[in-house]
Design an enzyme around this catalytic site. Sequence first.
Site, PDB file in Angstrom:
ATOM      1  N   GLY A 104      21.276  42.586  85.435  1.00  0.00           N
ATOM      2  CA  GLY A 104      21.382  41.390  86.270  1.00  0.00           C
ATOM      3  C   GLY A 104      20.127  41.126  87.084  1.00  0.00           C
ATOM      4  CG  LEU A 163      34.818  51.717  88.763  1.00  0.00           C
ATOM      5  CD1 LEU A 163      34.346  52.877  89.603  1.00  0.00           C
ATOM      6  CD2 LEU A 163      34.084  50.461  89.122  1.00  0.00           C
ATOM      7  CG  PHE A 176      36.100  44.138  96.569  1.00  0.00           C
ATOM      8  CD1 PHE A 176      36.727  43.408  95.588  1.00  0.00           C
ATOM      9  CD2 PHE A 176      35.315  45.227  96.196  1.00  0.00           C
ATOM     10  CE1 PHE A 176      36.581  43.754  94.250  1.00  0.00           C
ATOM     11  CE2 PHE A 176      35.170  45.580  94.865  1.00  0.00           C
ATOM     12  CZ  PHE A 176      35.792  44.854  93.886  1.00  0.00           C
ATOM     13  CD  GLU A 198      36.405  48.758  97.098  1.00  0.00           C
ATOM     14  OE1 GLU A 198      35.788  49.824  96.949  1.00  0.00           O
ATOM     15  OE2 GLU A 198      36.014  47.834  97.824  1.00  0.00           O
ATOM     16  CG  HIS A 236      34.384  53.388  92.893  1.00  0.00           C
ATOM     17  ND1 HIS A 236      35.756  53.431  92.822  1.00  0.00           N
ATOM     18  CD2 HIS A 236      34.059  52.076  93.031  1.00  0.00           C
ATOM     19  CE1 HIS A 236      36.235  52.204  92.918  1.00  0.00           C
ATOM     20  NE2 HIS A 236      35.229  51.361  93.046  1.00  0.00           N
ATOM     21  CG  HIS A 256      30.273  53.432  91.497  1.00  0.00           C
ATOM     22  ND1 HIS A 256      30.598  52.982  90.239  1.00  0.00           N
ATOM     23  CD2 HIS A 256      30.258  52.343  92.300  1.00  0.00           C
ATOM     24  CE1 HIS A 256      30.773  51.664  90.286  1.00  0.00           C
ATOM     25  NE2 HIS A 256      30.559  51.251  91.514  1.00  0.00           N
ATOM     26  NE  ARG A 289      33.356  50.639  96.229  1.00  0.00           N
ATOM     27  CZ  ARG A 289      32.693  49.920  95.348  1.00  0.00           C
ATOM     28  NH1 ARG A 289      31.490  50.294  94.966  1.00  0.00           N
ATOM     29  NH2 ARG A 289      33.216  48.839  94.842  1.00  0.00           N
ATOM     30  CD  GLN A 339      29.742  53.284  96.854  1.00  0.00           C
ATOM     31  OE1 GLN A 339      29.654  52.473  95.953  1.00  0.00           O
ATOM     32  NE2 GLN A 339      29.834  52.944  98.126  1.00  0.00           N
ATOM     33  NE  ARG A 351      26.946  49.223  95.409  1.00  0.00           N
ATOM     34  CZ  ARG A 351      27.969  48.743  94.701  1.00  0.00           C
ATOM     35  NH1 ARG A 351      28.552  47.604  95.035  1.00  0.00           N
ATOM     36  NH2 ARG A 351      28.425  49.405  93.658  1.00  0.00           N
TER      37      ARG A 351
HETATM   38  C1  LIG Z   1      31.753  50.346  86.150  1.00  0.00           C
HETATM   39  C2  LIG Z   1      30.989  49.669  87.235  1.00  0.00           C
HETATM   40  C3  LIG Z   1      31.563  48.618  87.943  1.00  0.00           C
HETATM   41  C4  LIG Z   1      30.872  47.971  88.957  1.00  0.00           C
HETATM   42  N1  LIG Z   1      31.459  46.920  89.618  1.00  0.00           N
HETATM   43  C5  LIG Z   1      30.746  46.267  90.567  1.00  0.00           C
HETATM   44  C6  LIG Z   1      31.293  45.125  91.229  1.00  0.00           C
HETATM   45  O1  LIG Z   1      32.406  44.702  90.963  1.00  0.00           O
HETATM   46  N2  LIG Z   1      30.550  44.515  92.177  1.00  0.00           N
HETATM   47  C7  LIG Z   1      29.291  44.937  92.496  1.00  0.00           C
HETATM   48  O2  LIG Z   1      28.659  44.337  93.353  1.00  0.00           O
HETATM   49  N3  LIG Z   1      28.741  46.013  91.863  1.00  0.00           N
HETATM   50  C8  LIG Z   1      29.428  46.675  90.910  1.00  0.00           C
HETATM   51  N4  LIG Z   1      28.861  47.758  90.273  1.00  0.00           N
HETATM   52  C9  LIG Z   1      27.455  48.097  90.544  1.00  0.00           C
HETATM   53  C10 LIG Z   1      26.519  47.176  89.792  1.00  0.00           C
HETATM   54  O3  LIG Z   1      27.144  46.720  88.621  1.00  0.00           O
HETATM   55  C11 LIG Z   1      25.203  47.851  89.404  1.00  0.00           C
HETATM   56  O4  LIG Z   1      24.669  48.462  90.524  1.00  0.00           O
HETATM   57  C12 LIG Z   1      24.233  46.820  88.877  1.00  0.00           C
HETATM   58  O5  LIG Z   1      24.799  46.104  87.823  1.00  0.00           O
HETATM   59  C13 LIG Z   1      22.902  47.402  88.441  1.00  0.00           C
HETATM   60  O6  LIG Z   1      22.116  46.349  87.892  1.00  0.00           O
HETATM   61  P1  LIG Z   1      20.585  46.519  87.608  1.00  0.00           P
HETATM   62  O7  LIG Z   1      20.039  45.181  87.257  1.00  0.00           O
HETATM   63  O8  LIG Z   1      19.945  47.244  88.728  1.00  0.00           O
HETATM   64  O9  LIG Z   1      20.500  47.512  86.357  1.00  0.00           O
HETATM   65  P2  LIG Z   1      21.342  47.654  84.984  1.00  0.00           P
HETATM   66  O10 LIG Z   1      22.237  46.530  84.720  1.00  0.00           O
HETATM   67  O11 LIG Z   1      21.890  49.019  84.973  1.00  0.00           O
HETATM   68  O12 LIG Z   1      20.191  47.554  83.912  1.00  0.00           O
HETATM   69  C14 LIG Z   1      19.183  48.507  83.785  1.00  0.00           C
HETATM   70  C15 LIG Z   1      18.204  47.982  82.765  1.00  0.00           C
HETATM   71  O13 LIG Z   1      17.040  48.789  82.751  1.00  0.00           O
HETATM   72  C16 LIG Z   1      16.658  49.069  81.416  1.00  0.00           C
HETATM   73  N5  LIG Z   1      15.906  50.310  81.458  1.00  0.00           N
HETATM   74  C17 LIG Z   1      16.220  51.482  82.057  1.00  0.00           C
HETATM   75  N6  LIG Z   1      15.232  52.377  81.881  1.00  0.00           N
HETATM   76  C18 LIG Z   1      14.260  51.755  81.163  1.00  0.00           C
HETATM   77  C19 LIG Z   1      12.987  52.156  80.664  1.00  0.00           C
HETATM   78  N7  LIG Z   1      12.508  53.387  80.851  1.00  0.00           N
HETATM   79  N8  LIG Z   1      12.276  51.251  79.966  1.00  0.00           N
HETATM   80  C20 LIG Z   1      12.751  50.002  79.727  1.00  0.00           C
HETATM   81  N9  LIG Z   1      13.949  49.579  80.187  1.00  0.00           N
HETATM   82  C21 LIG Z   1      14.679  50.448  80.889  1.00  0.00           C
HETATM   83  C22 LIG Z   1      17.959  49.096  80.651  1.00  0.00           C
HETATM   84  O14 LIG Z   1      17.737  48.817  79.295  1.00  0.00           O
HETATM   85  C23 LIG Z   1      18.729  47.958  81.330  1.00  0.00           C
HETATM   86  O15 LIG Z   1      18.380  46.738  80.741  1.00  0.00           O
HETATM   87  C24 LIG Z   1      29.566  48.405  89.269  1.00  0.00           C
HETATM   88  C25 LIG Z   1      28.980  49.456  88.564  1.00  0.00           C
HETATM   89  C26 LIG Z   1      29.688  50.113  87.564  1.00  0.00           C
HETATM   90  C27 LIG Z   1      29.044  51.247  86.854  1.00  0.00           C
END
Ligand SMILES: Cc1cc2nc3c(=O)[nH]c(=O)nc-3n(C[C@H](O)[C@H](O)[C@H](O)COP(=O)(O)OP(=O)(O)OC[C@H]3O[C@@H](n4cnc5c(N)ncnc54)[C@H](O)[C@@H]3O)c2cc1C
Lengths: 232, 582
Positions: free
Chosen positions: B18, B254, B122, B257, B244, B354, B288, B242, B395
């Site tokens: 994201g 997971l 939440f 919540e 969860h 988490h 949490r 954290q 968080r």
């Molecule tokens: C099951 C679950 C449910 C959740 N529910 C919620 C929720 O309801 N609300 C909320 O606010 N948060 C929630 N979270 C937390 C939140 O979803 C995550 O913290 C967040 O999506 C992380 O996004 P990001 O963009 O940082 O990384 P990610 O979406 O984890 O993406 C990481 C990216 O980095 C790339 N990458 C990694 N290492 C390398 C490398 N060496 N070279 C090239 N690319 C690499 C991967 O390919 C990937 O594209 C949840 C988390 C989990 C696990």
Amino acid sequence: MRVLFKVYRYQPETREDAYFDSFEFDAEPTDRVLDGLNHIKWHLDGTLTLRRSCQHGICGSDALRINGVNRLACKVLIGDVGSKIKIEPLMGFTVIKDLVVDMDRFFSHYRSVMPYFVNDEAPPDRERLQSVEARDAYDDTTKCILCAACTTSCPSAWSNPDFIGPAAIVQAHRFIFDDRDEGSEERLAALGQRDGVWRCRTVFNCTRACPKEIQITKAIGEVKKAIVADRS
Amino acid sequence: MMSIHEHTFDAIVVGAGGSGLMAAVYLAKQGSLRTAVLSKLYPTRSHTGTAQGGIGAALGNMGEEDHWEWHMFDTIKGSDYLGDQDAIEVMCRESPEVVYELEHMGLPFSRTEDGRIAQRRFGGHTSNFGEAPVRRACYAADRTGHMILQTLYQQSIKHDVEFFDEFQVVDLLIEDGSCRGAVALNIATGELHIFRSKALVLATGGYGQVWEITSNAVTLTGDGLFLVARRGVPLEDMEFYQFHPTGIRRMGILITEGVRGEGGILRNHAGERFMELYAPNLKDLASRDVVSRAIYKEIRAGRGINGERYVHLDATQLGAEVIENKLPEIADFCRTYLGIDPVTEPIPIQPTAHYAMGGIPTDVDGGVVGMQGEPVRGLYAIGECACVSVHGANRLGTNSLVDLVVFGRRAGIAMAEYCRGADLEPTGEDPAGRSREELEALLSTAGKDGENAAEIRREMKELMMDNVSVFRTDELLSEAKVKLEELRERADRIAIDDPSRAFNLDLTDAWETRGMVELAQITTECALNRTESRGAHSREDYPDRDDENWLKHTLAVVRDGASEIGYKPVSITRFEPKERVY
Ligand SMILES: Cc1cc2nc3c(=O)[nH]c(=O)nc-3n(C[C@H](O)[C@H](O)[C@H](O)COP(=O)(O)OP(=O)(O)OC[C@H]3O[C@@H](n4cnc5c(N)ncnc54)[C@H](O)[C@@H]3O)c2cc1C
């Protein structure tokens, strides 16, 4: 329980032909098939290669042929498939190595249906309103995780690689039936082409293969109807 | 020998979750800049897709009053007053606007009867500065992350973003206080690529794979974190990780919540709603850290189910309609993995690793800052790998998704601005040399005797789960420190099986294993160093929060294999630290 995994192998750098390898070990019936494959990779043979990430049926990395049926390896339990488990890569794509296939064509079909929201009007300050019923009209097709289980189970896609395939149609459906979207004329035109929706022969394989239980054949039918309505 | 390819871009985004995609869309919208996104996974495989419950924004769509200032207060209180209030203000003020922007991009939020974005309760989100729960989490059933990831990937396609899929970054070209690009492994071919850039943003996600029971994907190995640590950039607040409260027993998957937000209740062996004891006001919807500790305490007191290490999440009073319509994925997980129906049976759960509150220190535009607050030119970090810090010591649910899009957008805009005024800086000779040596050396172990990377991971995960999780003591942490040092030495002697170039995940697994052990060490050293309890960092030997000595962020920089620790002040603008009760 004792399990026997028979796994498709293709290691082009060390051996020309593809073959099957057998691995026998103990597993719990509640283990995922993916846990079995990880066990092989981590403890028996590190050369076994497959894509995997979230391990609970959301990321769509590990769609494979499991005893001849397309499924996500992380969404089937060993106890549910039995003690003899045959694992093969998805059909219809070029195999790169073992269970890893080249997905480029799949994603280019996906891109060809304008898989994004189109509405050039200036948006309001807050959200665009959408009724609960209007949101429901395309709910099912928003669930698609692009795992390719449907497209690679479709006989029309096997025989004609240019057919855009069920997954791309599902993605298009998600926008065509979203009443906020205005890009459907162009999208329907693309889908109405020779290698678009009309290649679908309503075999229902896609619907059976979908790990998210999307009613794919029904969605394709709705798109066909929309094209006809659009033309008349 | 590996062949080397070279590319030059204005801006590079590493990671396509994201946060990375939001930055990429904003960079692409600037038009003239050449931007590339590098991701070790296909973008839609990123773990953002698994986020379930919602994204927090004070829209007030549910017939209840809500204000971003209340959201700000809740976030600060949730952070146990360690979050930087200037950054939290930015996040909570901008979150309604970004949520509307996501809707304008077509995101299919669930809707209220009058057609607005639907919202649910939440943990820790309240009205009027802590009075009562408020509906602030905007959701799309329990697939909110999936919809965000899909929508942002769709927008990237619309804006012609250039992707390098299945490219894993293995080194950062950081020299003399500036980042000049990265080296990446093309997984499909095994070849190295040098990417030169004016600005590079890390959006590589979390590192939950360091623990045994986790909600994180096997690919969440903290690459961005250990890559910067190896280049002398500090990591902030790594002791705050954290757990969860509700992961599926043993598997860690997971259970959002949102289940408790819709009315689900935690129960012990006797069927008691034990949260009444630990958080009389918010009960099951407390923060949490509070709920996870309560579960551990129940289990320790022998009140786990059948005396075992788990409790029940009871959703049976929600009724079939709420479960099928608002929590369909959860129902599916329970049926698939547990063989139970949450409509009629309670769900066996235990706390699961988490979310990393700590990470790469940044300012509110994602710009990375060093030990003395000096900027690392051209280097940005966003999403879970970054520490702004908006989450402080703990968080709140729904605040990560907000963090991704608010700071992803800000970083995209700031990087574009930076690129316009900056020149490409030269890189030293043979920029891929270090990576080539490292990977060739690992490859040359193929088939030889040595340590098994999977076995090292297993031992590290168990150790971290037992010694560096919800409750910590000097003794547990010191023991972990010694054992991790041994694991690190063993990791130097890893031998892999696969000698081939193309798609060698045996190689990348081994490489990631080394990095994870390094992160486990930093986490443990920071936890040992902080002699107080705050948020998710709970020291049984120092049970109280100690604002006099510890109202400050930790910065850890790795020198000669050990963490050197420094500090930086917390920004306090509007809310003075108070005792935290729910
Ligand atoms: C099951 C679950 C449910 C959740 N529910 C919620 C929720 O309801 N609300 C909320 O606010 N948060 C929630 N979270 C937390 C939140 O979803 C995550 O913290 C967040 O999506 C992380 O996004 P990001 O963009 O940082 O990384 P990610 O979406 O984890 O993406 C990481 C990216 O980095 C790339 N990458 C990694 N290492 C390398 C490398 N060496 N070279 C090239 N690319 C690499 C991967 O390919 C990937 O594209 C949840 C988390 C989990 C696990």
